[in-house]
Design a protein around this motif. Structure first.
Motif, mmCIF file in Angstrom:
data_model
loop_
_atom_site.group_PDB
_atom_site.id
_atom_site.type_symbol
_atom_site.label_atom_id
_atom_site.label_comp_id
_atom_site.label_asym_id
_atom_site.label_seq_id
_atom_site.Cartn_x
_atom_site.Cartn_y
_atom_site.Cartn_z
ATOM 1 N N VAL A 158 84.967 60.141 20.305
ATOM 2 C CA VAL A 158 84.182 59.945 21.519
ATOM 3 C C VAL A 158 84.657 58.670 22.215
ATOM 4 C CG1 VAL A 158 81.886 59.737 22.528
ATOM 5 C CG2 VAL A 158 82.201 61.016 20.387
ATOM 6 N N PRO A 159 85.468 58.770 23.262
ATOM 7 C CA PRO A 159 85.866 57.574 24.010
ATOM 8 C C PRO A 159 84.636 56.897 24.614
ATOM 9 C CG PRO A 159 87.266 59.449 24.561
ATOM 10 C CD PRO A 159 86.114 59.995 23.773
ATOM 11 N N VAL A 160 84.552 55.592 24.435
ATOM 12 C CA VAL A 160 83.416 54.816 24.932
ATOM 13 C C VAL A 160 83.934 53.805 25.947
ATOM 14 C CG1 VAL A 160 81.627 53.168 24.290
ATOM 15 C CG2 VAL A 160 82.101 55.121 22.811
ATOM 16 N N SER A 161 83.262 53.703 27.081
ATOM 17 C CA SER A 161 83.675 52.770 28.128
ATOM 18 C C SER A 161 82.555 51.791 28.440
ATOM 19 C CB SER A 161 84.077 53.523 29.402
ATOM 20 O OG SER A 161 82.994 54.304 29.884
ATOM 21 N N TYR A 162 82.945 50.621 28.952
ATOM 22 C CA TYR A 162 81.965 49.591 29.301
ATOM 23 C C TYR A 162 81.296 49.949 30.625
ATOM 24 C CZ TYR A 162 79.901 45.148 30.609
ATOM 25 O OH TYR A 162 79.016 44.174 30.994
ATOM 26 N N THR A 163 79.957 49.880 30.657
ATOM 27 C CA THR A 163 79.189 50.218 31.859
ATOM 28 C C THR A 163 78.163 49.143 32.201
ATOM 29 O OG1 THR A 163 77.600 51.462 30.512
ATOM 30 C CG2 THR A 163 79.443 52.697 31.472
ATOM 31 N N GLY A 164 78.232 48.009 31.533
ATOM 32 C CA GLY A 164 77.245 46.958 31.739
ATOM 33 C C GLY A 164 77.505 46.120 32.968
ATOM 34 N N PRO A 165 76.820 44.991 33.090
ATOM 35 C CA PRO A 165 76.984 44.105 34.247
ATOM 36 C C PRO A 165 78.443 43.710 34.449
ATOM 37 C CG PRO A 165 75.097 43.435 32.921
ATOM 38 C CD PRO A 165 75.794 44.494 32.144
ATOM 39 N N GLY A 166 78.897 43.785 35.690
ATOM 40 C CA GLY A 166 80.273 43.407 36.001
ATOM 41 C C GLY A 166 81.304 44.448 35.625
ATOM 42 N N SER A 167 80.882 45.698 35.414
ATOM 43 C CA SER A 167 81.814 46.734 34.970
ATOM 44 C C SER A 167 82.818 47.126 36.052
ATOM 45 C CB SER A 167 81.046 47.978 34.515
ATOM 46 O OG SER A 167 80.267 48.510 35.570
ATOM 47 N N THR A 168 82.555 46.749 37.317
ATOM 48 C CA THR A 168 83.472 47.098 38.407
ATOM 49 C C THR A 168 84.569 46.047 38.603
ATOM 50 O OG1 THR A 168 82.007 46.045 40.032
ATOM 51 C CG2 THR A 168 81.711 48.412 39.639
ATOM 52 N N ALA A 169 84.621 45.034 37.747
ATOM 53 C CA ALA A 169 85.653 43.999 37.868
ATOM 54 C C ALA A 169 87.031 44.600 37.632
ATOM 55 C CB ALA A 169 85.392 42.870 36.880
ATOM 56 N N THR A 170 87.978 44.198 38.465
ATOM 57 C CA THR A 170 89.351 44.711 38.343
ATOM 58 C C THR A 170 90.371 43.613 38.085
ATOM 59 O OG1 THR A 170 89.621 44.581 40.750
ATOM 60 C CG2 THR A 170 88.887 46.693 39.821
ATOM 61 N N THR A 171 90.060 42.378 38.503
ATOM 62 C CA THR A 171 90.994 41.279 38.293
ATOM 63 C C THR A 171 90.265 40.072 37.721
ATOM 64 O OG1 THR A 171 90.677 40.446 40.552
ATOM 65 C CG2 THR A 171 92.512 41.972 40.184
ATOM 66 N N VAL A 172 91.010 39.251 36.968
ATOM 67 C CA VAL A 172 90.479 38.010 36.420
ATOM 68 C C VAL A 172 91.449 36.895 36.774
ATOM 69 C CG1 VAL A 172 91.558 38.456 34.169
ATOM 70 C CG2 VAL A 172 89.687 36.805 34.340
ATOM 71 N N VAL A 173 90.900 35.741 37.173
ATOM 72 C CA VAL A 173 91.723 34.611 37.588
ATOM 73 C C VAL A 173 91.299 33.371 36.803
ATOM 74 C CG1 VAL A 173 92.453 33.149 39.510
ATOM 75 C CG2 VAL A 173 91.954 35.584 39.904
ATOM 76 N N ILE A 174 92.252 32.772 36.087
ATOM 77 C CA ILE A 174 91.994 31.532 35.360
ATOM 78 C C ILE A 174 92.123 30.366 36.338
ATOM 79 C CG2 ILE A 174 92.745 30.040 33.471
ATOM 80 C CD1 ILE A 174 93.787 32.515 32.052
ATOM 81 N N ALA A 175 91.157 29.451 36.306
ATOM 82 C CA ALA A 175 91.121 28.358 37.278
ATOM 83 C C ALA A 175 92.284 27.390 37.088
ATOM 84 C CB ALA A 175 89.790 27.618 37.176
ATOM 85 N N GLN A 176 92.597 27.036 35.854
ATOM 86 C CA GLN A 176 93.667 26.080 35.570
ATOM 87 C C GLN A 176 94.695 26.764 34.679
ATOM 88 O OE1 GLN A 176 92.292 22.393 33.913
ATOM 89 N NE2 GLN A 176 94.326 21.497 33.735
ATOM 90 N N HIS A 177 95.892 26.954 35.200
ATOM 91 C CA HIS A 177 96.884 27.739 34.474
ATOM 92 C C HIS A 177 97.725 26.935 33.495
ATOM 93 C CE1 HIS A 177 95.968 30.860 37.502
ATOM 94 N NE2 HIS A 177 96.363 31.691 36.559
ATOM 95 N N ALA A 178 97.529 25.621 33.443
ATOM 96 C CA ALA A 178 98.269 24.792 32.499
ATOM 97 C C ALA A 178 97.392 23.640 32.049
ATOM 98 C CB ALA A 178 99.558 24.272 33.126
ATOM 99 N N GLY A 179 97.444 23.355 30.760
ATOM 100 C CA GLY A 179 96.670 22.250 30.205
ATOM 101 C C GLY A 179 97.433 21.587 29.083
ATOM 102 N N THR A 180 96.961 20.420 28.659
ATOM 103 C CA THR A 180 97.583 19.665 27.566
ATOM 104 C C THR A 180 96.499 19.188 26.632
ATOM 105 O OG1 THR A 180 99.366 18.914 29.024
ATOM 106 C CG2 THR A 180 99.053 17.712 26.967
ATOM 107 N N ALA A 181 96.768 19.260 25.337
ATOM 108 C CA ALA A 181 95.811 18.788 24.344
ATOM 109 C C ALA A 181 96.559 18.231 23.146
ATOM 110 C CB ALA A 181 94.887 19.919 23.898
ATOM 111 N N VAL A 182 95.995 17.182 22.559
ATOM 112 C CA VAL A 182 96.550 16.605 21.340
ATOM 113 C C VAL A 182 96.058 17.426 20.155
ATOM 114 C CG1 VAL A 182 96.644 14.532 19.899
ATOM 115 C CG2 VAL A 182 96.601 14.331 22.388
ATOM 116 N N ALA A 183 96.901 17.552 19.138
ATOM 117 C CA ALA A 183 96.534 18.319 17.951
ATOM 118 C C ALA A 183 95.173 17.889 17.419
ATOM 119 C CB ALA A 183 97.598 18.141 16.869
#
Length: 329
Positions: A158-183
């Motif tokens: 039985v294939p199951v699909s997401y139908t909850g809030p925000g189910s019509t979203a098609t694209t996602v955009v990350i605000a900051q595409h590069a970061g730096t962190a110390v171990a």
């Protein structure tokens, strides 16, 4: 249990398992014809099983336990071929549970052949607010009495699909595409989901994952909080939607300063009371010998007199820091 006519029969059973991030349900009974109140023969199904298949990105994230999308109830509906309801029930699914056993009864239509009755199955997974966050079906299956060999029927996928809030979203955009962190330190990426018209959907689930977990790992698939590990390098962090939309950012992981290495200026000679010709240079380095920028180094005369021009200096892009030494009198 025993019915009003004294005929012994076993209560039907349905099991709902969570196994390998997939939910398996089975409806079981003894499969015998039982005489009802009007004397008509009734047949009960045995060995009916279904295997809901959630979106791959949800399975990889850890399913319901990931925190990306949670549900607490499962709504199961079976329809006869004539459109009437064979089963309509909502089952509590406790948080953290990996299996659930309940007793249910599914009766075939009067006159259903011994080979079984075609039915349609619908599934709905409900969160605590009552929203149906996943749907499956309708899918066709055959509810049949037990085989002569007693072998269980293969589960219906039985294939199951997401139908909850925000189910019509098609694209996602990350605000900051590069970061730096110390171990050992953390870094937080933020992202927004948008529909096909570019409208931001604040409640759309975003699933986070690290493509380089040895360098940096995502603390939870439900948030873009990343922890840098003790490995120098660049980790790719991906944000995904159930619809398939994705965006990728990078996190450069550096190692902390752990040692000072003398670079130049040692063993010089000069006239008392004057500055040495060459500065005293040290390298601030990590455990792998790579220079570390931005670390404050303190200089002081240990013995023999004299003075330093700068008592402290900040390491440059190569990890170098320096001062000038004036000989004593």
């Amino acid at each position: 249990m025993r019915d009003s006519n004294g005929l012994s029969r076993q209560a039907p059973m349905r099991r709902l398992f969570v196994l390998s991030l997939m939910f398996v349900a089975a409806i079981l009974s003894c499969g015998k014809d039982v005489t009802g109140p009007l004397g008509a023969a009734a047949r009960y199904v045995r060995g009916l099983a279904f295997n809901p298949v959630f979106p791959a990105v949800f399975q990889e994230a850890g399913g319901a336990s990931s925190g990306v999308v949670q549900f607490s109830k499962v709504h199961v509906v079976l329809h006869h071929t004539d459109g009437s309801v064979a089963l309509d029930t909502t089952i509590d699914f406790p948080a953290g549970a990996d299996s659930l056993t309940v007793d249910l009864t599914v009766k075939l239509l009067d006159g259903a052949p011994a080979t079984g009755e075609p039915m349609t199955l619908n599934l709905g997974y409900l969160n605590a607010a009552g929203d149906t966050v996943f749907k499956g079906g309708p899918v066709s299956l055959t509810a049949a009495p037990p085989s002569t060999t007693g072998a269980p029927s293969p589960p219906v996928q039985v294939p199951v699909s997401y139908t909850g809030p925000g189910s019509t979203a098609t694209t996602v955009v990350i605000a900051q595409h590069a970061g730096t962190a110390v171990a050992g330190a953390g870094f937080t990426f933020l992202a927004v989901a948008k529909d096909q018209n570019g409208v931001v959907l604040p409640n759309a689930p975003i699933i986070w994952n690290s493509l380089d977990p040895a360098i940096a790992s995502v603390n939870s698939p439900a948030a873009g909080v990343v922890t840098a590990h003790d490995v120098r390098g660049t980790a790719r962090i991906i944000a995904q939607l159930f619809s398939g939309g994705a965006d990728t950012a990078t996190l450069a992981v550096t190692l902390p300063a752990s040692q000072l290495i003398l670079q130049s200026g040692n063993a010089q000679t000069g006239t008392v009371g004057t500055n040495l010709a060459q500065p005293l240079v040290v390298k601030v380095a990590a455990s792998d010998g790579v220079g570390v920028q931005g670390t404050t180094v303190t200089f002081a005369v240990a013995s023999g007199g004299g003075s330093v021009t700068n008592t402290s200096a900040v390491s440059d892009a190569n990890g170098l820091a320096q001062t000038t030494f004036k000989l004593g009198t």
